[in-house]
Design a protein around this motif. Structure first.
Motif, PDB file in Angstrom:
ATOM      1  N   ALA A 193       0.825  -1.205   0.000  1.00 39.70           N
ATOM      2  CA  ALA A 193       0.000   0.000   0.000  1.00 39.70           C
ATOM      3  C   ALA A 193       0.860   1.256   0.000  1.00 39.70           C
ATOM      4  CB  ALA A 193      -0.944  -0.011   1.193  1.00 39.70           C
ATOM      5  N   LEU A 194       1.924   1.264   0.785  1.00 43.51           N
ATOM      6  CA  LEU A 194       2.791   2.444   0.829  1.00 43.51           C
ATOM      7  C   LEU A 194       3.502   2.647  -0.500  1.00 43.51           C
ATOM      8  CD1 LEU A 194       4.378   2.128   4.397  1.00 43.51           C
ATOM      9  CD2 LEU A 194       2.613   3.743   3.633  1.00 43.51           C
ATOM     10  N   ALA A 195       3.933   1.560  -1.140  1.00 47.52           N
ATOM     11  CA  ALA A 195       4.593   1.685  -2.439  1.00 47.52           C
ATOM     12  C   ALA A 195       3.631   2.231  -3.483  1.00 47.52           C
ATOM     13  CB  ALA A 195       5.145   0.324  -2.875  1.00 47.52           C
ATOM     14  N   ASP A 196       2.406   1.733  -3.495  1.00 43.60           N
ATOM     15  CA  ASP A 196       1.422   2.218  -4.464  1.00 43.60           C
ATOM     16  C   ASP A 196       1.046   3.674  -4.186  1.00 43.60           C
ATOM     17  OD1 ASP A 196       1.454  -0.185  -5.727  1.00 43.60           O
ATOM     18  OD2 ASP A 196      -0.529  -0.843  -5.066  1.00 43.60           O
ATOM     19  N   ALA A 197       0.930   4.031  -2.910  1.00 40.19           N
ATOM     20  CA  ALA A 197       0.591   5.412  -2.564  1.00 40.19           C
ATOM     21  C   ALA A 197       1.668   6.369  -3.060  1.00 40.19           C
ATOM     22  CB  ALA A 197       0.401   5.547  -1.057  1.00 40.19           C
ATOM     23  N   ARG A 198       2.925   5.973  -2.941  1.00 44.18           N
ATOM     24  CA  ARG A 198       4.004   6.837  -3.421  1.00 44.18           C
ATOM     25  C   ARG A 198       3.952   6.971  -4.941  1.00 44.18           C
ATOM     26  NH1 ARG A 198      10.250   5.902  -4.648  1.00 44.18           N
ATOM     27  NH2 ARG A 198      10.705   8.055  -5.188  1.00 44.18           N
ATOM     28  N   ALA A 199       3.754   5.849  -5.649  1.00 47.24           N
ATOM     29  CA  ALA A 199       3.712   5.901  -7.110  1.00 47.24           C
ATOM     30  C   ALA A 199       2.549   6.751  -7.606  1.00 47.24           C
ATOM     31  CB  ALA A 199       3.609   4.487  -7.668  1.00 47.24           C
ATOM     32  N   LEU A 200       1.444   6.716  -6.900  1.00 46.03           N
ATOM     33  CA  LEU A 200       0.245   7.416  -7.359  1.00 46.03           C
ATOM     34  C   LEU A 200       0.220   8.884  -6.949  1.00 46.03           C
ATOM     35  CD1 LEU A 200      -2.415   4.642  -6.632  1.00 46.03           C
ATOM     36  CD2 LEU A 200      -1.559   5.363  -8.869  1.00 46.03           C
ATOM     37  N   THR A 201       0.795   9.208  -5.797  1.00 46.19           N
ATOM     38  CA  THR A 201       0.707  10.587  -5.297  1.00 46.19           C
ATOM     39  C   THR A 201       2.040  11.309  -5.276  1.00 46.19           C
ATOM     40  OG1 THR A 201       1.097  10.007  -2.970  1.00 46.19           O
ATOM     41  CG2 THR A 201      -1.179   9.846  -3.777  1.00 46.19           C
ATOM     42  N   GLY A 202       3.139  10.575  -5.335  1.00 48.52           N
ATOM     43  CA  GLY A 202       4.457  11.181  -5.196  1.00 48.52           C
ATOM     44  C   GLY A 202       4.878  11.396  -3.763  1.00 48.52           C
ATOM     45  N   ALA A 203       4.000  11.110  -2.807  1.00 48.40           N
ATOM     46  CA  ALA A 203       4.302  11.345  -1.394  1.00 48.40           C
ATOM     47  C   ALA A 203       5.075  10.165  -0.811  1.00 48.40           C
ATOM     48  CB  ALA A 203       3.012  11.563  -0.615  1.00 48.40           C
ATOM     49  N   ARG A 204       6.126  10.468  -0.087  1.00 46.89           N
ATOM     50  CA  ARG A 204       6.892   9.424   0.610  1.00 46.89           C
ATOM     51  C   ARG A 204       6.325   9.256   2.019  1.00 46.89           C
ATOM     52  NH1 ARG A 204      11.857   7.943  -1.607  1.00 46.89           N
ATOM     53  NH2 ARG A 204      12.471   9.125  -3.463  1.00 46.89           N
ATOM     54  N   ILE A 205       5.816   8.074   2.305  1.00 45.35           N
ATOM     55  CA  ILE A 205       5.261   7.765   3.625  1.00 45.35           C
ATOM     56  C   ILE A 205       5.987   6.534   4.145  1.00 45.35           C
ATOM     57  CG2 ILE A 205       3.182   7.249   4.947  1.00 45.35           C
ATOM     58  CD1 ILE A 205       1.548   8.389   2.620  1.00 45.35           C
ATOM     59  N   SER A 206       6.648   6.657   5.271  1.00 47.91           N
ATOM     60  CA  SER A 206       7.365   5.522   5.853  1.00 47.91           C
ATOM     61  C   SER A 206       6.454   4.802   6.843  1.00 47.91           C
ATOM     62  CB  SER A 206       8.628   5.994   6.564  1.00 47.91           C
ATOM     63  OG  SER A 206       8.289   6.749   7.716  1.00 47.91           O
ATOM     64  N   PRO A 207       6.753   3.553   7.155  1.00 47.14           N
ATOM     65  CA  PRO A 207       5.931   2.835   8.137  1.00 47.14           C
ATOM     66  C   PRO A 207       5.818   3.561   9.471  1.00 47.14           C
ATOM     67  CG  PRO A 207       7.347   1.293   6.966  1.00 47.14           C
ATOM     68  CD  PRO A 207       7.773   2.675   6.545  1.00 47.14           C
ATOM     69  N   SER A 208       6.843   4.294   9.854  1.00 47.40           N
ATOM     70  CA  SER A 208       6.792   5.011  11.131  1.00 47.40           C
ATOM     71  C   SER A 208       5.829   6.202  11.094  1.00 47.40           C
ATOM     72  CB  SER A 208       8.186   5.510  11.521  1.00 47.40           C
ATOM     73  OG  SER A 208       8.695   6.406  10.540  1.00 47.40           O
ATOM     74  N   ASP A 209       5.441   6.629   9.882  1.00 52.13           N
ATOM     75  CA  ASP A 209       4.483   7.723   9.750  1.00 52.13           C
ATOM     76  C   ASP A 209       3.039   7.253   9.895  1.00 52.13           C
ATOM     77  OD1 ASP A 209       6.499   9.631   9.138  1.00 52.13           O
ATOM     78  OD2 ASP A 209       6.480   9.026   7.028  1.00 52.13           O
ATOM     79  N   VAL A 210       2.827   5.961   9.842  1.00 56.85           N
ATOM     80  CA  VAL A 210       1.465   5.417   9.805  1.00 56.85           C
ATOM     81  C   VAL A 210       0.846   5.481  11.195  1.00 56.85           C
ATOM     82  CG1 VAL A 210       0.071   3.370   9.359  1.00 56.85           C
ATOM     83  CG2 VAL A 210       1.990   3.950   7.844  1.00 56.85           C
ATOM     84  N   VAL A 211      -0.336   6.064  11.278  1.00 50.02           N
ATOM     85  CA  VAL A 211      -1.094   6.148  12.529  1.00 50.02           C
ATOM     86  C   VAL A 211      -1.959   4.917  12.711  1.00 50.02           C
ATOM     87  CG1 VAL A 211      -2.825   7.484  13.812  1.00 50.02           C
ATOM     88  CG2 VAL A 211      -1.086   8.669  12.436  1.00 50.02           C
ATOM     89  N   ASP A 212      -2.625   4.486  11.653  1.00 55.20           N
ATOM     90  CA  ASP A 212      -3.506   3.319  11.699  1.00 55.20           C
ATOM     91  C   ASP A 212      -3.742   2.862  10.270  1.00 55.20           C
ATOM     92  OD1 ASP A 212      -5.107   1.325  12.680  1.00 55.20           O
ATOM     93  OD2 ASP A 212      -6.706   2.630  13.406  1.00 55.20           O
ATOM     94  N   SER A 213      -4.147   1.613  10.126  1.00 48.82           N
ATOM     95  CA  SER A 213      -4.471   1.084   8.803  1.00 48.82           C
ATOM     96  C   SER A 213      -5.441  -0.069   8.961  1.00 48.82           C
ATOM     97  CB  SER A 213      -3.205   0.609   8.066  1.00 48.82           C
ATOM     98  OG  SER A 213      -2.606  -0.481   8.754  1.00 48.82           O
ATOM     99  N   ALA A 214      -6.135  -0.397   7.880  1.00 46.62           N
ATOM    100  CA  ALA A 214      -7.099  -1.492   7.907  1.00 46.62           C
ATOM    101  C   ALA A 214      -7.241  -2.062   6.506  1.00 46.62           C
ATOM    102  CB  ALA A 214      -8.452  -1.016   8.414  1.00 46.62           C
ATOM    103  N   LEU A 215      -7.311  -3.376   6.431  1.00 48.68           N
ATOM    104  CA  LEU A 215      -7.599  -4.075   5.180  1.00 48.68           C
ATOM    105  C   LEU A 215      -9.042  -4.553   5.238  1.00 48.68           C
ATOM    106  CD1 LEU A 215      -6.771  -5.368   2.478  1.00 48.68           C
ATOM    107  CD2 LEU A 215      -6.025  -7.375   3.790  1.00 48.68           C
ATOM    108  N   VAL A 216      -9.864  -4.113   4.285  1.00 47.40           N
ATOM    109  CA  VAL A 216     -11.283  -4.466   4.242  1.00 47.40           C
ATOM    110  C   VAL A 216     -11.542  -5.236   2.954  1.00 47.40           C
ATOM    111  CG1 VAL A 216     -13.647  -3.576   4.284  1.00 47.40           C
ATOM    112  CG2 VAL A 216     -11.838  -2.378   5.525  1.00 47.40           C
ATOM    113  N   ARG A 217     -12.169  -6.390   3.071  1.00 46.45           N
ATOM    114  CA  ARG A 217     -12.466  -7.205   1.888  1.00 46.45           C
ATOM    115  C   ARG A 217     -13.964  -7.260   1.626  1.00 46.45           C
ATOM    116  NH1 ARG A 217      -8.248  -9.841  -0.250  1.00 46.45           N
ATOM    117  NH2 ARG A 217      -6.395 -10.202   1.044  1.00 46.45           N
TER     118      ARG A 217
END
Length: 608
Positions: A510-534
Motif C-alpha cells: 500500500a505504501l509503495a502504491d501510494a508513493r507511485a500514485l501521489t508522489g508522497a513518501r510515507i514511511s511505516p513510522s508515519d502510519v497512525v492506523d491502517s485497515a484491510l477491508v475485503r
C-alpha cells in the motif's frame, strides 16, 4: 479499527459477504420441518403487516417506505449488522465508510429520502478526480514526466476527468480536455457519432456497454475514458455489463436524438435542471449515516429490525387468518416464513447458517431484499407447484429459480492514515482511477478502426483506484487533525479486477502504491492506523444475459400476490438504482401509486 458487528477475522482485517455463482449446494428439500432439523408443525405464527428479508440498503429502504404507508414491518438480516455494502468502521479514531461512499445524482429517490430523514446531501471536495493512463499509441515515450528510476509512475500520466461526460462518455468529443486524453484521431472518430443514426441501438445489436460505446464513438473513448472508469466503479469490464443497466435510458435516448453525444448532453441538462452539477454526492458525515437513519426510522415507526436472524423457507398459506395484521382477515393471501437465529458460515464471506429453532412469521406482504442465493432458495417454496402448504393459496404460480448469478471480482481496500505533509497540496485531487495494465490499444486509422494493437506499458501499481479521503470528505480531515495533529491524511487504495486472483495486500504494498500514485513518501513510522477491508464478490456484473433472466424471474414473481424482489442483483449496482427500485417495489406493495417517485436519468456512480 472497530468494524461493524459482524465477521472480523482480526482487529485490522474485515471480510464482507460474497455472492455464490451457480448455487451448487442450494438445499431444495424445502418446506416446513426440514430446515435445521426443527419441526414447526405446531409453532404459533406471529403476525406482521410486512416481512422484509435482508437488511442492506434495499431492505432498509423498503421497510422505511412501508412505514410511511402506516404499516408495521419486521426486517430480518442474517448477518450481524445492517447496511450491507454501506458499512462503516472506526480507523484512527474516526468513523469512515468501508464500502459504498456515495451515490449518483440519478433521479431524486435518494435525495428525497435523505431529505425526509433530515440528512444533508453534500458533494465531494478536492477539485475532482483523475485518471492515471499510459501514453497513447504514438505519443513520445519521453513526454513529461519521463520514465526513469526516479519516476515511480513509469511514464504513466494523470489526466483530469473530462468535463460534460457521463461515465466518461463525452457530450463534446472534440473538446480540448477530451482530445488531451484520447488524441485528435480518436476524438475525430468519436465526433462521427453524430452521423451514425441508429447504429448500436437497433434490435439485434449487442447490448453490452463496450460494444455500444465502440460502435458509436470508437476505441479511444472506450479504452481511455469509459473502460478505466467502469472498471474502477463497477469492478467489471464494460464488455460484461448491459448498457441499459449501467446507464439506464442512454441507448433509447441515442436512438431518439440521433447520437450518443446528444443523449449524454440531455442527461447532463437534466442533472443541471435539478440544481446539482455533480455526478455523485453523499450524506454529510458519511453514507452510512443514511442506513443508520433508515433503521432508526423503521423502529421509531413501530417496525422491528432483527440481525443474526435469517429466513429459512417461505410458503403461501390460506387467507383468512390475518391475526394482528392491519389487513382485514380473509381479504388477502398470506405468507408463512420460518426465521431462525444464525451464525457465520464456514468462512467470513459465506452466507450465515441457521443456529437455533425456527419461528413462523405470517404476513400478507414479503419483500425479498436479500442476496441472490438466499432469495432463490426462498422462492423455491413460494410457487404453488411442489410447495408444501400451497393448497388453497390464492394466485400462486410457478417460479423458475434455476438462475445462474454472475460472480463479482474479489475486492480489497486498504485504508491508510498517516502523517504525510507531502499530501497537503492534494496532489491527486479527491482521488484517481488507474487504467488496466492488461488492456491493448490500437491506433485509429482514417476509418476509425484500430490497426495492430500495442501492449499497454507496464502499470506502475497494483491498485486500481485511490481516494484521498481526508480531502474528498472534509469532516474526515478535520477529525483526524483534531485527534492526531496537522498533516494527518487518510488514503484508501482499492484492489481487485475481473479475472484476476484474490488480491493480497499489506502495508508495504500500500505504501509503495501510494508513493507511485501521489508522489508522497510515507514511511511505516508515519502510519497512525491502517485497515484491510475485503468485499468478496459483492458487485456481480450486470450482464445482458443476467438482465434478461432477471426480467423473466420478475414477471413470474409478479404472479405471486404480496411478494416482491429487490436488491442490487435485481435492480443493478449503484445506490441510486437500488434505492429507487426498492422504494418503487414497496410503494406498489402498499397499493399506492409509484408514479410520483422521481425517476432515474443518469449514470450509476457508486464509488470512486
Amino acid at each position: 479499527m472497530t468494524p461493524p458487528a459482524d465477521d472480523a477475522s482480526s482487529p485490522r482485517s474485515v471480510h464482507f459477504r460474497t455472492e455464490i455463482g451457480s448455487l451448487p449446494h442450494r438445499d431444495r428439500s424445502g418446506g416446513p420441518g426440514s430446515r435445521a432439523g426443527h419441526s414447526v408443525a405446531e409453532a404459533p405464527a406471529e403476525c406482521w403487516d410486512a416481512l422484509v428479508v435482508g437488511g442492506g440498503i434495499a431492505g432498509l429502504t423498503a421497510a422505511w417506505e412501508l412505514t410511511r404507508a402506516g404499516l408495521r414491518p419486521l426486517l430480518v438480516e442474517a448477518r450481524g449488522y445492517t447496511g450491507g455494502l454501506v458499512a462503516a468502521g472506526t480507523i484512527a479514531g474516526v468513523r469512515m465508510d468501508l464500502g459504498a461512499e456515495g451515490f449518483a445524482v440519478r433521479g431524486g429517490a435518494v435525495t428525497s429520502m435523505a431529505g425526509a430523514l433530515g440528512l444533508d446531501v453534500v458533494g465531494p471536495q478536492g477539485g475532482g478526480a483523475r485518471l492515471l493512463l499510459p501514453p497513447r499509441p504514438g505519443e513520445p515515450a519521453q513526454s513529461p514526466p519521463a520514465p526513469s528510476a526516479g519516476d515511480p509512475a513509469h511514464g504513466w500520466r494523470l489526466h483530469r476527468f473530462v468535463r460534460d461526460a457521463v461515465l466518461g462518455i463525452p457530450s463534446r468529443p472534440l473538446a480540448d480536455d477530451v482530445v488531451a486524453v484520447i488524441g485528435e484521431a480518436a476524438a475525430e472518430r468519436a465526433a462521427r457519432d453524430a452521423r451514425l443514426g441508429e447504429a448500436g441501438t437497433r434490435p439485434g445489436d449487442p447490448e453490452d456497454l463496450a460494444s455500444f460505446v465502440r460502435t458509436r464513438m470508437g476505441d479511444g473513448v472506450l479504452d481511455r475514458l469509459v473502460g478505466p472508469i467502469v472498471a474502477g466503479i463497477h469492478s467489471a469490464d464494460p464488455g460484461a455489463l448491459a448498457a441499459d443497466t449501467v446507464v439506464p435510458g442512454l441507448r433509447e435516448a441515442t436512438a431518439r436524438l440521433g447520437s450518443l453525444q446528444a443523449a449524454v448532453g440531455e442527461a447532463l441538462e437534466r442533472r443541471r435542471a435539478r440544481g446539482r452539477g455533480r455526478a455523485d454526492m453523499t450524506i454529510a458525515g458519511g453514507l452510512s449515516r443514511l442506513t443508520d437513519a433508515l433503521r432508526s426510522a423503521v423502529e421509531d415507526a413501530g417496525g422491528r429490525v432483527l440481525t443474526r436472524t435469517g429466513a429459512q423457507w417461505l410458503r403461501p398459506t390460506a387467507a383468512g387468518t390475518g391475526g394482528e395484521s392491519a389487513d382485514a382477515p380473509g381479504t388477502r393471501p398470506l405468507w408463512d416464513t420460518a426465521i431462525a437465529p444464525t451464525r457465520r458460515g464456514a468462512t467470513p464471506s459465506d452466507e450465515p447458517v441457521p443456529a437455533g429453532p425456527v419461528r413462523i412469521v405470517r404476513t400478507p406482504r414479503v419483500v425479498l431484499a436479500c442476496s441472490a442465493p438466499a432469495a432463490l432458495r426462498l422462492l423455491d417454496g413460494a410457487g404453488g407447484a411442489g410447495s408444501a402448504g400451497s393448497a388453497g393459496s390464492a394466485g400462486a404460480g410457478h417460479v423458475d429459480t434455476d438462475l445462474p448469478i454472475p460472480v463479482g471480482a474479489p475486492i480489497a481496500r486498504f485504508i491508510l492514515v498517516a502523517h504525510a505533509p507531502d499530501l497537503g497540496g492534494a496532489p491527486v485531487g479527491s482521488g484517481l482511477l488507474v487504467a488496466s495494465a492488461t488492456s491493448t490499444t490500437g491506433t485509429a486509422d482514417a476509418t476509425g478502426t484500430t490497426g495492430t494493437a500495442d501492449a499497454t506499458p507496464c502499470c506502475p501499481v497494483r491498485a486500481k483506484a485511490l481516494s484521498h479521503l481526508s480531502v474528498k470528505w472534509p469532516w474526515i480531515g478535520a477529525e483526524l487533525a483534531a485527534l492526531h495533529g496537522p498533516d494527518t491524511h487518510a488514503l484508501r487504495l482499492s484492489y481487485g479486477r475481473p479475472g484476476e486472483p484474490r488480491p493480497e495486500v499489506d502495508l508495504e504494498r500500500a505504501l509503495a502504491d501510494a508513493r507511485a500514485l501521489t508522489g508522497a513518501r510515507i514511511s511505516p513510522s508515519d502510519v497512525v492506523d491502517s485497515a484491510l477491508v475485503r468485499w468478496d464478490g459483492t458487485l456481480p456484473p450486470a450482464t445482458p444475459e443476467h438482465r434478461e433472466r432477471v426480467h423473466r424471474l420478475l414477471a413470474q414473481v409478479r404472479d405471486l400476490p404480496g411478494l416482491t424482489l429487490t436488491g442490487a442483483w435485481v435492480a443493478g449496482t449503484g445506490i441510486a438504482a437500488v434505492v429507487e427500485h426498492a422504494r418503487r417495489q414497496a410503494i406498489v406493495m402498499t397499493g399506492a401509486d409509484a408514479g410520483s417517485l422521481p425517476v432515474a436519468s443518469a449514470s450509476i456512480h457508486q464509488e470512486e
